[in-house]
Design an enzyme around this catalytic site. Structure first.
Site, short mmCIF file in Angstrom:
data_model
loop_
_atom_site.label_atom_id
_atom_site.label_comp_id
_atom_site.label_asym_id
_atom_site.label_seq_id
_atom_site.Cartn_x
_atom_site.Cartn_y
_atom_site.Cartn_z
N SER A 122 0.85 -1.19 0.00
CA SER A 122 0.00 0.00 0.00
C SER A 122 0.89 1.24 0.00
O SER A 122 2.03 1.18 0.47
CB SER A 122 -0.87 0.01 1.26
OG SER A 122 -1.50 1.26 1.42
N TYR A 167 -1.49 -0.42 10.50
CA TYR A 167 -1.78 -0.77 9.10
C TYR A 167 -0.59 -0.44 8.20
O TYR A 167 -0.09 -1.28 7.47
CB TYR A 167 -3.05 -0.07 8.61
CG TYR A 167 -3.31 -0.41 7.15
CD1 TYR A 167 -3.65 -1.70 6.78
CD2 TYR A 167 -3.17 0.56 6.14
CE1 TYR A 167 -3.84 -2.04 5.44
CE2 TYR A 167 -3.36 0.23 4.81
CZ TYR A 167 -3.70 -1.06 4.47
OH TYR A 167 -3.87 -1.40 3.14
P1 NDP Z 1 -11.77 -5.69 0.64
O1 NDP Z 1 -12.21 -5.50 2.05
O2 NDP Z 1 -12.74 -5.39 -0.44
O3 NDP Z 1 -11.22 -7.19 0.46
C1 NDP Z 1 -10.40 -7.78 1.42
C2 NDP Z 1 -10.33 -9.28 1.19
O4 NDP Z 1 -9.45 -9.85 2.18
C3 NDP Z 1 -11.66 -9.96 1.31
O5 NDP Z 1 -11.81 -10.89 0.27
C4 NDP Z 1 -11.58 -10.70 2.65
O6 NDP Z 1 -12.31 -11.90 2.56
C5 NDP Z 1 -10.08 -11.00 2.73
N1 NDP Z 1 -9.64 -11.28 4.08
C6 NDP Z 1 -9.63 -10.45 5.15
N2 NDP Z 1 -9.18 -11.11 6.24
C7 NDP Z 1 -8.90 -12.39 5.84
C8 NDP Z 1 -8.43 -13.55 6.50
N3 NDP Z 1 -8.14 -13.56 7.80
N4 NDP Z 1 -8.26 -14.68 5.76
C9 NDP Z 1 -8.55 -14.69 4.45
N5 NDP Z 1 -9.02 -13.63 3.77
C10 NDP Z 1 -9.19 -12.49 4.48
O7 NDP Z 1 -10.46 -4.81 0.49
P2 NDP Z 1 -9.44 -4.57 -0.73
O8 NDP Z 1 -9.78 -5.38 -1.91
O9 NDP Z 1 -9.31 -3.12 -0.89
O10 NDP Z 1 -8.10 -5.09 -0.06
C11 NDP Z 1 -7.28 -6.09 -0.62
C12 NDP Z 1 -5.84 -5.81 -0.22
O11 NDP Z 1 -5.44 -4.58 -0.79
C13 NDP Z 1 -5.60 -5.68 1.27
O12 NDP Z 1 -4.38 -6.29 1.58
C14 NDP Z 1 -5.53 -4.17 1.49
O13 NDP Z 1 -4.74 -3.84 2.61
C15 NDP Z 1 -4.86 -3.76 0.21
N6 NDP Z 1 -5.02 -2.36 -0.20
C16 NDP Z 1 -6.25 -1.77 -0.34
C17 NDP Z 1 -6.35 -0.46 -0.78
C18 NDP Z 1 -7.66 0.26 -0.91
O14 NDP Z 1 -7.67 1.50 -0.89
N7 NDP Z 1 -8.78 -0.43 -1.09
C19 NDP Z 1 -5.17 0.29 -1.17
C20 NDP Z 1 -3.93 -0.41 -0.95
C21 NDP Z 1 -3.88 -1.69 -0.52
P3 NDP Z 1 -13.16 -12.59 3.73
O15 NDP Z 1 -13.67 -11.49 4.61
O16 NDP Z 1 -14.24 -13.34 2.99
O17 NDP Z 1 -12.18 -13.50 4.39
C1 8X3 Z 2 -5.11 1.53 1.59
C2 8X3 Z 2 -4.85 2.89 1.03
O1 8X3 Z 2 -4.47 5.32 1.63
O2 8X3 Z 2 -6.12 4.10 2.94
O3 8X3 Z 2 -3.95 0.82 1.75
O4 8X3 Z 2 -3.77 3.70 3.26
S1 8X3 Z 2 -4.79 4.03 2.28
#
Ligand code: NDP
Ligand code: 8X3
Length: 256
Positions: free
Chosen positions: A143, A156
């Protein structure tokens, strides 16, 4: 002779980037192992992807449980065992408030998922990735928060800094195996991320994305697909992406 289908293993495929990634690879003819905790979402995804060029295998998996991860990898069905690409995507942020107001349990959940979960899956899949060798890749979801501090980022951001450095160190150890490692580090993207971070506050989530143009899950999935399909001799170490309408702020200064 046609090349055999490649297989991608995606964690957190029930939502956001992970689900879009599963869709992107399946459409392109890759076999997809899609995992997450929510069974009904996985079943819906399996149904949706029926008939795509690539076959999909879904499985419930909590990445925090190292034994479950090991077993899930050992029990992959024939045809889904030889992994070409691991997308370590499962992750979350919790507790947007300042560090001094956070419940310790929320910090532990982020570390258990973003750090321990990611290393659990990586450790379990390293043997098959090394066996695949040239052309294999590990793509970790970092991120912008892993490099740029901001209020409420506490554990985070630190967990994503771990993801970045772990990837670089993996590269050192994997040198000569052909396995590539990339930290894909997005900024503002509209997924369920903020809903999770605010523990279900839909209005707060809507507010964050309102009146601007965040990246969409498909934008990130396209880049993940691009990284996985680069020529085998090319490794992108880190790819940072931001919405065009997002940038950095000046330093904050405490004054009398
Ligand atoms: P979402 O919340 O839409 O998706 C997160 C996914 O992670 C879900 O499918 C959830 O599935 C899964 N998850 C969470 N905890 C667990 C666990 N213990 N075991 C298995 N699966 C798990 O968020 P994003 O798609 O945005 O996030 C995906 C990744 O991208 C993360 O690592 C996040 O930190 C990162 N990210 C997101 C950004 C954003 O702005 N959206 C920017 C930068 C990075 P379930 O609950 O079914 O297990
Ligand atoms: C998620 C993006 O800007 O909320 O990793 O940290 S931010």
């Amino acid at each position: 002779m046609t090349e055999p289908a490649k297989t991608v293993f995606v964690t957190g495929a029930t939502s956001g980037f992970g689900r879009a990634t599963a869709r992107r690879f399946a459409k392109a003819g890759w076999r997809v192992v899609a995992s997450g905790r929510r069974r009904e979402r996985l079943d819906a995804l399996a149904q949706e992807l029926q008939g795509e060029a690539g076959e999909t295998h879904v499985m419930t998996l909590d990445v925090r449980d190292s034994e479950a991860v090991k077993k899930a990898v050992q029990n992959l069905p024939e045809g889904f065992r030889a992994i070409t690409c691991l997308v370590n995507n499962a992750g979350l942020a919790l507790a947007p408030e300042p560090a001094q107001k956070v419940d310790l349990a929320d910090w532990h959940t982020m570390i258990d998922t973003n750090v321990t979960g990611l290393v659990n899956v990586t450790h379990a899949l390293l043997p098959t990735l090394i066996e695949t060798g040239r052309g294999a890749s590990i793509i970790n979801l970092g991120s912008v928060a892993g490099q740029w501090p901001y209020p409420g980022g506490h554990v985070y951001g630190a967990s994503k800094a771990f993801v970045e450095q772990f990837g670089y160190n993996l590269r050192c150890d994997l040198l000569g195996t052909g396995v590539r490692v990339t930290d894909v580090a997005p900024g503002l993207s509209e997924t369920e991320f903020t809903l999770v971070r605010t523990k279900g506050d839909q209005a707060a989530s809507d507010r964050l994305y309102a009146g601007t143009e965040p990246m969409q899950p498909e934008d990130i999935a396209d880049q993940i697909f691009h990284v996985a399909n680069l020529p085998a001799h090319v490794n992108i170490n880190r790819m940072e992406l931001m919405a065009t309408r997002q940038a950095w702020s000046p330093f904050a200064i405490d004054r009398d």
